[in-house]
Design a protein around this motif. Structure first.
Motif, PDB file in Angstrom:
ATOM      1  N   VAL A 103      50.220  45.933  30.751  1.00 51.44           N
ATOM      2  CA  VAL A 103      49.554  46.386  31.984  1.00 51.44           C
ATOM      3  C   VAL A 103      48.235  47.103  31.675  1.00 51.44           C
ATOM      4  CG1 VAL A 103      49.760  47.914  33.986  1.00 51.44           C
ATOM      5  CG2 VAL A 103      51.737  46.558  33.247  1.00 51.44           C
ATOM      6  N   GLU A 117      57.788  43.269  37.961  1.00 48.88           N
ATOM      7  CA  GLU A 117      56.566  43.925  38.442  1.00 48.88           C
ATOM      8  C   GLU A 117      55.899  43.153  39.579  1.00 48.88           C
ATOM      9  OE1 GLU A 117      54.137  45.752  35.429  1.00 48.88           O
ATOM     10  OE2 GLU A 117      55.794  45.804  34.009  1.00 48.88           O
ATOM     11  N   ASN A 143      62.091  46.087  32.460  1.00 51.44           N
ATOM     12  CA  ASN A 143      61.518  46.442  31.147  1.00 51.44           C
ATOM     13  C   ASN A 143      62.504  46.193  30.006  1.00 51.44           C
ATOM     14  OD1 ASN A 143      59.842  47.958  33.121  1.00 51.44           O
ATOM     15  ND2 ASN A 143      58.857  48.697  31.254  1.00 51.44           N
ATOM     16  N   GLU A 172      52.560  49.046  21.263  1.00 51.22           N
ATOM     17  CA  GLU A 172      51.638  49.538  22.293  1.00 51.22           C
ATOM     18  C   GLU A 172      52.427  49.885  23.555  1.00 51.22           C
ATOM     19  OE1 GLU A 172      48.938  46.417  23.545  1.00 51.22           O
ATOM     20  OE2 GLU A 172      50.583  45.048  24.012  1.00 51.22           O
ATOM     21  N   LYS A 173      53.679  49.405  23.644  1.00 56.02           N
ATOM     22  CA  LYS A 173      54.518  49.673  24.811  1.00 56.02           C
ATOM     23  C   LYS A 173      55.279  50.978  24.571  1.00 56.02           C
ATOM     24  CE  LYS A 173      53.536  45.537  26.594  1.00 56.02           C
ATOM     25  NZ  LYS A 173      54.151  44.282  26.313  1.00 56.02           N
ATOM     26  N   LEU A 174      55.761  51.574  25.661  1.00 52.19           N
ATOM     27  CA  LEU A 174      56.264  52.956  25.587  1.00 52.19           C
ATOM     28  C   LEU A 174      57.258  53.210  24.445  1.00 52.19           C
ATOM     29  CD1 LEU A 174      56.329  55.808  26.849  1.00 52.19           C
ATOM     30  CD2 LEU A 174      58.277  55.034  28.212  1.00 52.19           C
ATOM     31  N   PRO A 228      52.056  60.099  24.107  1.00 51.91           N
ATOM     32  CA  PRO A 228      51.378  60.229  25.399  1.00 51.91           C
ATOM     33  C   PRO A 228      52.295  59.915  26.581  1.00 51.91           C
ATOM     34  CG  PRO A 228      50.540  58.313  24.173  1.00 51.91           C
ATOM     35  CD  PRO A 228      51.656  58.894  23.374  1.00 51.91           C
ATOM     36  N   ILE A 229      52.345  60.835  27.530  1.00 53.56           N
ATOM     37  CA  ILE A 229      53.113  60.623  28.773  1.00 53.56           C
ATOM     38  C   ILE A 229      52.088  60.527  29.900  1.00 53.56           C
ATOM     39  CG2 ILE A 229      54.829  61.620  30.359  1.00 53.56           C
ATOM     40  CD1 ILE A 229      56.045  61.085  27.655  1.00 53.56           C
ATOM     41  N   GLN A 263      57.833  58.480  36.408  1.00 54.41           N
ATOM     42  CA  GLN A 263      57.924  57.087  36.862  1.00 54.41           C
ATOM     43  C   GLN A 263      59.253  56.499  36.351  1.00 54.41           C
ATOM     44  OE1 GLN A 263      55.591  58.273  34.787  1.00 54.41           O
ATOM     45  NE2 GLN A 263      53.757  58.466  36.041  1.00 54.41           N
ATOM     46  N   ARG A 281      61.705  53.278  35.348  1.00 51.52           N
ATOM     47  CA  ARG A 281      61.838  51.887  34.934  1.00 51.52           C
ATOM     48  C   ARG A 281      63.323  51.603  34.721  1.00 51.52           C
ATOM     49  NH1 ARG A 281      57.477  52.220  36.649  1.00 51.52           N
ATOM     50  NH2 ARG A 281      55.476  51.577  35.768  1.00 51.52           N
ATOM     51  N   TRP A 289      65.755  49.760  32.299  1.00 49.42           N
ATOM     52  CA  TRP A 289      65.631  49.304  30.911  1.00 49.42           C
ATOM     53  C   TRP A 289      66.745  48.354  30.508  1.00 49.42           C
ATOM     54  CZ3 TRP A 289      61.154  50.208  28.483  1.00 49.42           C
ATOM     55  CH2 TRP A 289      60.338  51.222  28.987  1.00 49.42           C
ATOM     56  N   ASN A 295      60.420  58.043  32.658  1.00 52.07           N
ATOM     57  CA  ASN A 295      59.807  57.862  31.338  1.00 52.07           C
ATOM     58  C   ASN A 295      60.038  59.051  30.409  1.00 52.07           C
ATOM     59  OD1 ASN A 295      58.828  55.390  32.137  1.00 52.07           O
ATOM     60  ND2 ASN A 295      56.823  56.183  32.757  1.00 52.07           N
ATOM     61  N   ARG A 318      47.902  56.329  34.390  1.00 58.53           N
ATOM     62  CA  ARG A 318      47.417  54.946  34.455  1.00 58.53           C
ATOM     63  C   ARG A 318      46.873  54.687  35.868  1.00 58.53           C
ATOM     64  NH1 ARG A 318      52.075  50.679  33.253  1.00 58.53           N
ATOM     65  NH2 ARG A 318      51.333  50.744  31.101  1.00 58.53           N
ATOM     66  N   HIS A 335      49.244  53.276  38.916  1.00 57.24           N
ATOM     67  CA  HIS A 335      50.559  53.291  38.245  1.00 57.24           C
ATOM     68  C   HIS A 335      51.718  53.107  39.235  1.00 57.24           C
ATOM     69  CE1 HIS A 335      52.783  55.436  34.701  1.00 57.24           C
ATOM     70  NE2 HIS A 335      53.327  54.275  35.019  1.00 57.24           N
ATOM     71  N   TYR A 348      60.459  50.906  39.433  1.00 58.35           N
ATOM     72  CA  TYR A 348      61.001  49.539  39.486  1.00 58.35           C
ATOM     73  C   TYR A 348      62.514  49.654  39.360  1.00 58.35           C
ATOM     74  CZ  TYR A 348      56.311  48.190  37.647  1.00 58.35           C
ATOM     75  OH  TYR A 348      54.977  48.023  37.422  1.00 58.35           O
TER      76      TYR A 348
HETATM   77  P1  TYD Z   1      55.016  50.019  29.297  1.00 59.81           P
HETATM   78  O1  TYD Z   1      55.906  50.050  28.099  1.00 59.81           O
HETATM   79  O2  TYD Z   1      53.554  49.797  29.095  1.00 59.81           O
HETATM   80  O3  TYD Z   1      55.640  48.945  30.311  1.00 59.81           O
HETATM   81  P2  TYD Z   1      55.266  48.649  31.869  1.00 59.81           P
HETATM   82  O4  TYD Z   1      53.944  49.246  32.175  1.00 59.81           O
HETATM   83  O5  TYD Z   1      55.231  47.158  31.891  1.00 59.81           O
HETATM   84  O6  TYD Z   1      56.395  49.237  32.681  1.00 59.81           O
HETATM   85  O7  TYD Z   1      55.183  51.388  30.065  1.00 59.81           O
HETATM   86  C1  TYD Z   1      56.446  51.843  30.525  1.00 59.81           C
HETATM   87  C2  TYD Z   1      56.222  53.088  31.313  1.00 59.81           C
HETATM   88  O8  TYD Z   1      55.777  54.123  30.421  1.00 59.81           O
HETATM   89  C3  TYD Z   1      55.133  52.966  32.361  1.00 59.81           C
HETATM   90  O9  TYD Z   1      55.497  53.760  33.497  1.00 59.81           O
HETATM   91  C4  TYD Z   1      53.902  53.564  31.697  1.00 59.81           C
HETATM   92  C5  TYD Z   1      54.492  54.619  30.798  1.00 59.81           C
HETATM   93  N1  TYD Z   1      53.769  54.892  29.532  1.00 59.81           N
HETATM   94  C6  TYD Z   1      53.490  56.204  29.161  1.00 59.81           C
HETATM   95  O10 TYD Z   1      53.808  57.167  29.876  1.00 59.81           O
HETATM   96  N2  TYD Z   1      52.862  56.408  27.969  1.00 59.81           N
HETATM   97  C7  TYD Z   1      52.483  55.376  27.154  1.00 59.81           C
HETATM   98  O11 TYD Z   1      51.878  55.623  26.074  1.00 59.81           O
HETATM   99  C8  TYD Z   1      52.784  54.040  27.553  1.00 59.81           C
HETATM  100  C9  TYD Z   1      52.384  52.877  26.692  1.00 59.81           C
HETATM  101  C10 TYD Z   1      53.439  53.852  28.756  1.00 59.81           C
END
Ligand code: TYD
Ligand code: NAD
Length: 368
Positions: A88, A136, A189, A198-200, A215-216, A222, A224, A226, A259, A305, A308, A312
């Motif tokens: 994203v 999404e 997710n 690069e994903k959370l 980083p949050i 938010q 997700r 899982w 998260n 983001r 954001h 989900y």
């Molecule tokens: P992500 O793994 O990028 O998946 P998606 O955006 O497809 O759900 O992100 C998962 C959640 O974590 C999303 O709400 C964004 C958040 N996030 C952070 O808070 N910090 C981060 O460094 C990243 C990559 C995501």
């Protein structure tokens, strides 16, 4: 015996799917088509690649001539379509690549399959196009709204989600207009082995090991839903094997979490693994856990983001009721397996992060 073309099979979920399929159906034939973007890594496909248990072709799903040749030469009857731009944050910076691969690429694949499988008003017996999509496409839920079902209207928010929605609509149109034997899964997710950091979840693990900030985005609240990646592979298997052509299935983990909770759980898992392990402390001296401190100390709230999505959640009633699918892993067991995997597979994530394998790959695997 099935003959599968797996697009995006060098990526996270596609790679796990190839491992899963080779384990469960060793008599089937698999051709992986992957462009090897930053997110693709042939090392993910070892040892099947070295043992020649699968064929690998480096190429773009937009290359219709190539796709048609592969369908023909390998007599493919099943396409499992994972290839996509999937992050994203990247879609916010550069949406063009997402439209090119996710929308136009899916269209190219559908058309190639139609050319290969549709003759004299009939689809070849036993063929299947399975499109792997995301929850999404449904947009964002308020805290008290019901989870996404297969009839929830599409309302994508990010360029990534919009491009996946476009692809879903094309697959549906091919089913409706030409009677294509296609299915779609919209999944929540995923997490697990071979996930690009690069994903959370993988980012949190790898950053914590290096003592870097975790980083949050925004307030970290938010939500997700899982799902451990192997469970997703089981769900796709059920859909391909017994799902009615023309059907969409929502796939989720029955595991809604904010998260910040996910990141805290990962931190605690790492603290636990490091406790009393001088070997881990020696390998990762910058990790707070190596000095007996808590990884949570690295949590850093950062700017949110853009656009954001807040929440989900998947209503999995259809796939549970018609195909009997339930996830096997809980969040606790899945996260523990994932942390274990990253601790045991350092060469894999180091290579994908510095891209050092790329030149070698070009020489080894480029078929054309
Ligand atoms: P992500 O793994 O990028 O998946 P998606 O955006 O497809 O759900 O992100 C998962 C959640 O974590 C999303 O709400 C964004 C958040 N996030 C952070 O808070 N910090 C981060 O460094 C990243 C990559 C995501
Ligand atoms: P990924 O980014 O890890 O892998 C994508 C793969 O596709 C890479 O190997 C890449 O090289 C390849 N690729 C990209 N563009 C290509 C092109 N033009 N031609 C050929 N190959 C190309 O993605 P992922 O997380 O494994 O996701 C796989 C699929 O599952 C995607 O369609 C994604 O939308 C969907 N999905 C992902 C999640 C998730 O949580 N990761 C959840 C639901 C659905």
């Amino acid at each position: 015996m099935r003959k599968l073309l797996v697009t995006g099979g060098a990526g996270f979920i596609g790679g796990n799917f190839v491992h899963y399929w080779c384990r469960h159906y060793p008599g089937d034939r698999i051709v992986v088509l992957d462009a090897l973007t930053y997110a693709g890594n042939v090392a993910t496909l070892e040892p099947m690649l070295s043992h020649k248990a699968i064929a690998f072709v480096q190429g773009d799903i937009n290359d219709r001539a190539l796709v048609e040749r592969l369908l023909h030469e390998h007599d493919i009857d099943t396409v499992v379509h994972f290839a996509a731009e999937s992050h994203v944050d990247r879609s916010i910076v550069d949406p063009d690549a997402f439209v090119r691969t996710n929308v136009l690429g899916t269209q190219a694949l559908l058309s190639a399959c139609r050319t290969a499988w549709y003759h004299e008003g009939k689809w070849r017996e036993g063929t299947r196009f399975h499109h792997v999509s995301t929850d999404e496409v449904y947009g964002s839920l308020a805290p008290d709204e019901p989870a996404f079902s297969e009839t929830t209207p599409y309302a994508p928010s990010s360029p990534y989600a919009a491009s996946k929605a476009g692809a879903d609509h094309l697959v549906r149109a091919f089913v409706h207009t030409y009677g294509m034997p296609a299915t779609i899964s919209n999944c929540s997710n995923n997490y697990g082995p071979f996930h690009f950091p690069e994903k959370l979840i993988p980012l949190t693990i790898v950053n914590a090991l290096h003592g870097k900030p975790l980083p949050i985005y925004g307030d970290g609240l938010q939500v997700r839903d899982w799902l451990y990646v192997e469970d997703h592979c089981v769900a796709i298997d059920r859909i391909i094997s017994t799902g009615q052509p023309g059907t969409t299935f929502n796939v989720g983990g029955r595991a809604e979490h904010v998260n910040i909770d996910i990141v805290r759980r990962l931190c605690r898992e790492l603290d636990h693994q490091f406790a009393g392990s001088s070997a881990l402390a020696a390998r990762f001296p910058d990790c707070p856990a190596a000095k007996g401190a808590a990884c949570e100390s690295l949590i850093t709230y950062v700017k949110d983001r853009a656009g954001h999505d807040r929440r989900y959640a998947i209503d999995p009633s259809r796939i549970a009721g018609t195909l009997g699918f339930e996830p096997a892993e809980t969040l606790a067991t899945g996260l523990a397996r994932t942390v274990d995997w990253y601790l045991s597979n350092e060469p894999w994530w180091r290579a994908v992060m510095d891209g050092s394998y790329r030149e070698w790959v070009q020489k080894q695997y480029s078929e054309r």
